[in-house]
Design a protein around this motif. Structure first.
Motif, mmCIF file in Angstrom:
data_model
loop_
_atom_site.group_PDB
_atom_site.id
_atom_site.type_symbol
_atom_site.label_atom_id
_atom_site.label_comp_id
_atom_site.label_asym_id
_atom_site.label_seq_id
_atom_site.Cartn_x
_atom_site.Cartn_y
_atom_site.Cartn_z
ATOM 1 N N THR A 203 0.832 -1.197 0.000
ATOM 2 C CA THR A 203 0.000 0.000 0.000
ATOM 3 C C THR A 203 0.873 1.256 0.000
ATOM 4 O O THR A 203 2.023 1.222 0.441
ATOM 5 C CB THR A 203 -0.935 0.020 1.218
ATOM 6 O OG1 THR A 203 -0.150 -0.080 2.423
ATOM 7 C CG2 THR A 203 -1.923 -1.144 1.160
ATOM 8 N N ARG A 208 0.958 -1.866 4.856
ATOM 9 C CA ARG A 208 0.296 -3.135 4.576
ATOM 10 C C ARG A 208 0.755 -3.692 3.234
ATOM 11 O O ARG A 208 1.237 -2.970 2.362
ATOM 12 C CB ARG A 208 -1.226 -2.946 4.548
ATOM 13 C CG ARG A 208 -1.854 -2.559 5.872
ATOM 14 C CD ARG A 208 -3.299 -2.128 5.670
ATOM 15 N NE ARG A 208 -3.379 -0.911 4.873
ATOM 16 C CZ ARG A 208 -4.490 -0.463 4.290
ATOM 17 N NH1 ARG A 208 -5.616 -1.148 4.420
ATOM 18 N NH2 ARG A 208 -4.478 0.652 3.588
ATOM 19 N N VAL A 210 -0.738 -6.580 0.184
ATOM 20 C CA VAL A 210 -1.860 -7.383 -0.303
ATOM 21 C C VAL A 210 -1.272 -8.488 -1.170
ATOM 22 O O VAL A 210 -0.503 -8.219 -2.100
ATOM 23 C CB VAL A 210 -2.851 -6.536 -1.117
ATOM 24 C CG1 VAL A 210 -4.028 -7.403 -1.583
ATOM 25 C CG2 VAL A 210 -3.348 -5.351 -0.302
ATOM 26 N N LYS A 219 -4.976 -11.794 0.677
ATOM 27 C CA LYS A 219 -4.821 -11.519 2.097
ATOM 28 C C LYS A 219 -4.160 -10.159 2.282
ATOM 29 O O LYS A 219 -3.298 -9.757 1.487
ATOM 30 C CB LYS A 219 -3.989 -12.611 2.788
ATOM 31 C CG LYS A 219 -4.733 -13.945 2.905
ATOM 32 C CD LYS A 219 -3.924 -14.974 3.668
ATOM 33 C CE LYS A 219 -4.657 -16.310 3.750
ATOM 34 N NZ LYS A 219 -5.862 -16.256 4.629
ATOM 35 N N VAL A 220 -4.586 -9.465 3.322
ATOM 36 C CA VAL A 220 -4.020 -8.173 3.678
ATOM 37 C C VAL A 220 -3.201 -8.359 4.949
ATOM 38 O O VAL A 220 -3.691 -8.928 5.938
ATOM 39 C CB VAL A 220 -5.121 -7.109 3.890
ATOM 40 C CG1 VAL A 220 -4.496 -5.748 4.194
ATOM 41 C CG2 VAL A 220 -6.030 -7.016 2.663
ATOM 42 N N TRP A 221 -1.949 -7.876 4.921
ATOM 43 C CA TRP A 221 -1.007 -8.106 6.017
ATOM 44 C C TRP A 221 -0.507 -6.786 6.576
ATOM 45 O O TRP A 221 -0.309 -5.827 5.834
ATOM 46 C CB TRP A 221 0.207 -8.884 5.504
ATOM 47 C CG TRP A 221 -0.091 -10.127 4.737
ATOM 48 C CD1 TRP A 221 -0.365 -10.223 3.398
ATOM 49 C CD2 TRP A 221 -0.156 -11.463 5.250
ATOM 50 N NE1 TRP A 221 -0.589 -11.539 3.047
ATOM 51 C CE2 TRP A 221 -0.460 -12.315 4.167
ATOM 52 C CE3 TRP A 221 0.023 -12.016 6.525
ATOM 53 C CZ2 TRP A 221 -0.591 -13.696 4.307
ATOM 54 C CZ3 TRP A 221 -0.099 -13.387 6.661
ATOM 55 C CH2 TRP A 221 -0.400 -14.212 5.567
ATOM 56 N N GLU A 228 -1.804 -11.185 9.796
ATOM 57 C CA GLU A 228 -2.824 -11.190 8.758
ATOM 58 C C GLU A 228 -4.016 -10.375 9.234
ATOM 59 O O GLU A 228 -4.604 -10.668 10.283
ATOM 60 C CB GLU A 228 -3.248 -12.621 8.446
ATOM 61 C CG GLU A 228 -4.341 -12.723 7.392
ATOM 62 C CD GLU A 228 -4.829 -14.143 7.204
ATOM 63 O OE1 GLU A 228 -6.037 -14.315 6.944
ATOM 64 O OE2 GLU A 228 -4.013 -15.084 7.332
ATOM 65 N N VAL A 244 -2.572 -2.200 -6.008
ATOM 66 C CA VAL A 244 -3.270 -1.321 -5.076
ATOM 67 C C VAL A 244 -3.351 0.068 -5.707
ATOM 68 O O VAL A 244 -2.362 0.551 -6.293
ATOM 69 C CB VAL A 244 -2.549 -1.252 -3.720
ATOM 70 C CG1 VAL A 244 -3.234 -0.259 -2.785
ATOM 71 C CG2 VAL A 244 -2.510 -2.634 -3.074
ATOM 72 N N ALA A 251 -7.992 -2.380 -4.028
ATOM 73 C CA ALA A 251 -7.066 -3.301 -4.669
ATOM 74 C C ALA A 251 -7.768 -3.929 -5.853
ATOM 75 O O ALA A 251 -8.999 -4.049 -5.871
ATOM 76 C CB ALA A 251 -6.603 -4.379 -3.702
ATOM 77 N N LEU A 265 -10.615 -1.975 0.334
ATOM 78 C CA LEU A 265 -9.771 -2.592 1.351
ATOM 79 C C LEU A 265 -10.314 -2.415 2.767
ATOM 80 O O LEU A 265 -10.139 -3.285 3.622
ATOM 81 C CB LEU A 265 -8.354 -2.024 1.256
ATOM 82 C CG LEU A 265 -7.540 -2.503 0.048
ATOM 83 C CD1 LEU A 265 -6.167 -1.856 0.030
ATOM 84 C CD2 LEU A 265 -7.408 -4.023 0.041
#
Length: 306
Positions: A203, A208, A210, A219-221, A228, A244, A251, A265
């Motif tokens: 991002t 973060r 993705v 998954k978004v971290w 996660e 993104v 996204a 998101l």
């Protein structure tokens, strides 16, 4: 090779939305990137070439020739004047976009180069390979600085943080790893996908990442903690690519299920979907996506605000 050779056109998807198509490659498009001003795209193809496109008109501006294998990765440098490509020939090449000249070739990986990224400060290239390694290169001297080892399978994607300090790698070992670029130190491993991790994007705030996977999810971290934050479900087949938007609010994901989805998101909701069989995707701005099609060698320019 210069000249206007591509054939721009328009098509309509199943929902009646019109989008532009860029035709010029002779085999499937595996990689695409957009210049910082959002005006041009650079695509890489299994026809062993890269092409430079003017997005507003759909014209092909240049063809870049020199790779001996499929072009599998491309990234545009922050100055918008140069691009770096990776190929199944194991080479990276740096190109001047205006002249279509190859500036230099970089060799060091033992297998195909699957991913490339340029740091936002314009000083480093990070590449990921089927040999399971990442390499960090100094751009101006075209020399290898360090090798990052830790994945147990091929590296499929890389994304650099906005501060140019860290890179996130995705691998077929089902993990992502966060690395410190200048030291080569592995900072953390992100685990949660149940199949190959095929794509990653960071991002704009750098907080973060993705990821997309063969398990059909995104998954978004949280990068600082490795936690996660969210799983985005909706695809019915593996995810090929993610990006993104510049504002960090959405996204996009391209999937082998034949769709491109736009996700919010904050909520995790799908807010738009295209019928689009794409291997790669990039964003020209918050509202325009560029995708590469594996079936007809075309790129699609999709409006995300309709």
């Amino acid at each position: 090779m210069n000249g206007i050779r591509g054939t721009p056109g328009t098509e309509t998807d199943e929902s009646g939305r019109e989008f532009a198509t860029l035709k010029g490659h002779t085999s499937w498009v595996a990689a695409v990137a957009v210049t910082p001003d959002g005006r041009r795209a650079v695509s890489g193809s299994a026809d062993k070439t890269l092409k430079v496109w003017e997005l507003q008109s759909g014209r092909e501006l240049r063809t870049l020739q020199g790779h001996a294998g499929w072009v599998t990765a491309v990234s545009v440098m922050p100055d918008g004047r140069r691009a770096v490509s990776g190929s199944t020939d194991g080479m990276l090449k740096v190109w001047e976009l205006e002249s279509a000249c190859e500036l230099w070739t970089i060799q060091g990986h033992a297998d195909s180069v699957n991913a490339v990224a340029v740091t936002p400060n314009g000083r480093r290239i990070v590449s990921g390979s089927a040999d399971g390694r990442l390499k960090v290169w100094e751009i101006e001297r075209a020399c290898e600085l360090r090798t990052l080892q830790g994945h147990a399978n091929l590296v499929s994607a890389v994304a650099v943080t906005p501060d140019s300090r860290a890179v996130v790698s995705a691998s077929w070992d089902r993990t992502l790893k966060v690395w410190e670029i200048e030291s080569g130190r592995e900072l953390r491993t992100l685990q949660g996908h149940t199949d190959w991790v095929t794509a990653v994007a960071v991002t704009p705030d750098g907080r973060r990442a993705v990821s997309g996977s063969g398990d059909s999810t995104l998954k978004v971290w949280e990068l600082d903690s490795g936690c996660e934050l969210q799983t985005l479900s909706g695809h019915t087949n593996g995810v090929n690519a993610v990006a993104v938007t510049p504002d960090g609010q959405r996204a996009i994901s391209a999937s082998a299920d034949g769709t491109l989805k736009v996700w919010e998101l904050q909520s995790g909701a799908t807010i738009m979907q295209f019928s689009c069989d794409a291997l790669c995707c990039a964003l020209a701005n918050n509202w325009t996506a560029v995708t590469g099609n594996p079936d007809d060698a075309r790129l699609h320019v999709l409006p995300l605000n309709r």
